[in-house]
Enzyme design. Sequence first.
Site, PDB file in Angstrom:
ATOM      1  CE1 TYR A 143      -2.404   3.221   2.590  1.00 44.65           C
ATOM      2  CE2 TYR A 143      -3.688   2.540   0.685  1.00 44.65           C
ATOM      3  CZ  TYR A 143      -3.450   3.428   1.718  1.00 44.65           C
ATOM      4  OH  TYR A 143      -4.270   4.526   1.877  1.00 44.65           O
ATOM      5  CG  ASP A 238       5.851   3.423   0.579  1.00 49.88           C
ATOM      6  OD1 ASP A 238       4.646   3.160   0.355  1.00 49.88           O
ATOM      7  OD2 ASP A 238       6.209   4.098   1.557  1.00 49.88           O
ATOM      8  CE  LYS A 266       2.524   4.505   7.978  1.00 43.01           C
ATOM      9  NZ  LYS A 266       1.150   4.584   8.492  1.00 43.01           N
TER      10      LYS A 266
END
Length: 427
Positions: A143, A238, A266
């Site tokens: 994702y 990613d 994050k």
Amino acid sequence: MFEKSRSLLSRAQRVIPGGVNSPVRAFKSVGGTPPFITHAKGPHMWDVDGNQYIDFVLTWGPAIIGHADASVVEKCQAAMARGSSFGAPTEIEIELAEMVVERVPGVDVLRLVSSGTEACMSAVRLARGATDREKIIKFKGCYHGHADCFLIAAGSGALTLGHPNSPGVTKGTAKDTLLASFNDLESVEALFKANEGEVAAIIVEPICGNTGCIPPADGFLEGLKKLCKQYGGLLIFDEVMTGFRVGKGGAAQLYDVTPDIFCFGKVIGGGFPLAAYGGREDLMRQIAPDGPIYQAGTLSGNPVAVTAGIETLNRMDENAYAQLDASGAYLEKGMAEIINRRGLPLSQTRVGSMFGLFFTDEKILRHEDVSACDLGKFNTFFHGMLKEGVYYAPSQYEAGFLSLQHTNEILDQVIEKADGVLGNIFG
Ligand code: KE4
């Protein structure tokens, strides 16, 4: 136990889709009512019904030093008092960028943005602009945020074109996203061969974190880099989840494979809306206003979020990572003792303080293997632990995280509770 949360959910659903501002929070995968949280501190969260939880979600990774860290709170309050955002350059944005360049080999230049989606979307645009190619290869189960080009499901056959997995994503978009299987280099090379000269980039989570926690097999990441070199595509890691989580230099440093472009999120923002993308200088200089590839953001690099990011990264030195790894190993060992003693069909994965607990004893190499899990038993475990005051991620397809505040004493509580809950499930 959740009366007030139930009432708030009904009220929220009247004005917010699903009553939540991000779908996974609605507990659709596990059922039941999501607790509405009032506050968090260290390894704990509390909900409106007064329930306390040991938190293994940590707002999906960012709270690596623990929730509401006193130093972060103090510094962010001071930053707020100086104005939350100016829409103009500030010195501390340079400081954070220099910290990332210093920590992550392979990042020469980077741009701050406000979400992981924005970072990954921009990285793909950069790769397409720099190579003048249009297709990307992603992996089933990985994702990269909700940009159209990522919301693509695999075609029926290995090489058939992807198709949108959300209404609103066009077929035109879908045709440019190709799906490979994680830890399967042959599936990647087949796509390169079938789309000779058309693949701009591979984008990959170097450690899968959105289909449970699935580490790369030996040689997989190096193999991706070699295929990109051979076929002319760029390699995008990613590291929104793994960056600054699994080590100072993220997964790239851990596995000693340097991509052309990195995405971060994050942890870099310490729980504030802050993300980034960066990499080789010759590529990043093509980003506006240095170059023609456009990307922008009103709140990009805002001083409050950057302050949280700097404070968080400053706490994450080698000792902190060693502590997190020891905590991860402690939890893994405690759970393994239960699994072995009770002979349970469960398997664990872990990289540092990022972990997975799969309800199958099959080996988990890729997203397709996770479908072998007993999701019913996972859901029963999830709710059993929630009632015991332990907040796992509300899906078998998510990873768990530890913070510097998850002491062995806290983890002993989890292990003891898990023994009881698993005993009830498996007898
Ligand atoms: P955001 O746009 O949600 O900040 O980041 C998207 C993203 C990109 N790349 C990776 C590897 C990610 O894990 C994410 C976001 N992760 C999910 C948790 N699995 C965020 C939780 C949510 O969607 O609410």
